[in-house]
Design an enzyme around this catalytic site. Sequence first.
Site, PDB file in Angstrom:
ATOM      1  CB  ILE A  32       5.255  -4.430  -4.837  1.00 41.11           C
ATOM      2  CG1 ILE A  32       5.755  -4.708  -6.241  1.00 41.11           C
ATOM      3  CG2 ILE A  32       5.752  -5.525  -3.859  1.00 41.11           C
ATOM      4  CD1 ILE A  32       7.613  -4.537  -6.368  1.00 41.11           C
ATOM      5  CG  ASP A  79       4.831  12.239   5.003  1.00 41.10           C
ATOM      6  OD1 ASP A  79       5.657  10.969   4.937  1.00 41.10           O
ATOM      7  OD2 ASP A  79       4.796  13.031   4.400  1.00 41.10           O
ATOM      8  CE  LYS A 139      12.329   4.771  18.355  1.00 37.43           C
ATOM      9  NZ  LYS A 139      13.140   4.371  19.541  1.00 37.43           N
ATOM     10  CB  SER A 171      15.761  -3.154   0.647  1.00 36.15           C
ATOM     11  OG  SER A 171      16.865  -2.265   0.307  1.00 36.15           O
ATOM     12  CE  LYS A 189      14.122   1.282  -1.319  1.00 37.51           C
ATOM     13  NZ  LYS A 189      12.817   1.039  -0.461  1.00 37.51           N
ATOM     14  CB  ILE A 218       8.143  -6.496 -10.229  1.00 33.29           C
ATOM     15  CG1 ILE A 218       9.058  -7.288  -9.133  1.00 33.29           C
ATOM     16  CG2 ILE A 218       6.862  -7.159 -10.001  1.00 33.29           C
ATOM     17  CD1 ILE A 218       9.216  -8.747  -9.135  1.00 33.29           C
TER      18      ILE A 218
END
Length: 314
Positions: A32, A79, A139, A171, A189, A218
């Site tokens: 996605i 990561d 952040k 999410s 989530k 999807i």
Amino acid sequence: MPVPREMFLSNVWRDGIFKDKVLFCTGGAGTICSMQVRAFVALGGNACITGRNPEKTEKGAADIASVRAGAKVIGIVADVRDMVAMEAAAERCATELGSLDFAIAGAAGNFLAPMSQLSSNAFKTVMEIDTLGSFHTAKAVLPYLVQSVQKHKNSGKEEPTGTGGRIIFISASFHFRGQPLQAHVMAAKAAVDQISSSVAMEYGPHGITSNVITPGPISGTEGMERLSTADARSVKESKAKIPVGRWGEVKEIADATVFLFSDAGSYVNGVVLVVDGGAWRTTGADMGSTWKYPDFFFSGAAVEGVKGGKKSKL
Ligand code: COA
């Protein structure tokens, strides 16, 4: 592999709307996210994608770059669980491409497991990738997004230099109603949604927008492929339970992304944009009763044989 434009973008967006803007996307080589980035790059932007797997990330970046002559797409191995690595990735992106105007927190981990088979480490791993990873991403990019929105104001009027200073979190809708085998993902989530809310409230005053996109089922994604290989009947039933009667296309998530990043989405802040054909609303719609979704709505019949239902004329 070149992907035909109609596979990742609707024909309603103006070329060049993201000219010289830069998108930073974690998990950017995924099914996605790579299409979201591809759409952005096709419309004039450049991008950095991050991932844990060096080969997948570098190959993904080169593949996305092929969408437009002159496009720059950098693959960065990092990561999302590592705050220092995320800060370094954001800095490299802004330095090498000249700015960091948009971000997608897309990296996620998932597997199906009942709670009885979910170790503390398994739960923690998904919380760390999805939730902590999204927090780290926010952040790391927010200082650059603030700089971007200072240059490309969110004024409600079409600015000559276009938009900037926007973040999208990817999410899921499992936690809206609940889903077995997904205790770890539901918890992770739900928290991601609230990180986005916090960014919307605390950085909105700078002009930044923060929203969540929740993809439904999807086609072509890992989860749906798993179902497709299971059996044709489950696929048919899965599609029938979705109000629009089909799985979504990756392009439909890319279109939602372009909307939120474009001038058309300037006043949309702090929302969860569910792009799922209405799927989450019909989860459990049959409830074991005599009527079946969606066939019942084509039949014209009344609900009979249940307490409170219409009495049969027979
Ligand atoms: N069922 C139960 N537990 C599982 C599991 C499964 N299917 N898969 C992994 N785990 C557990 C592991 O056993 C381990 O727990 P333990 O130490 O108690 O044994 C824990 O999860 C961490 O697994 P590990 O493989 O060390 O973590 P990782 O960081 O390498 O991988 C995952 C992260 C687990 C999320 C892995 O599924 C992954 O890398 N996924 C990326 C691809 C993906 O999820 N794509 C979908 C995107 S929506």
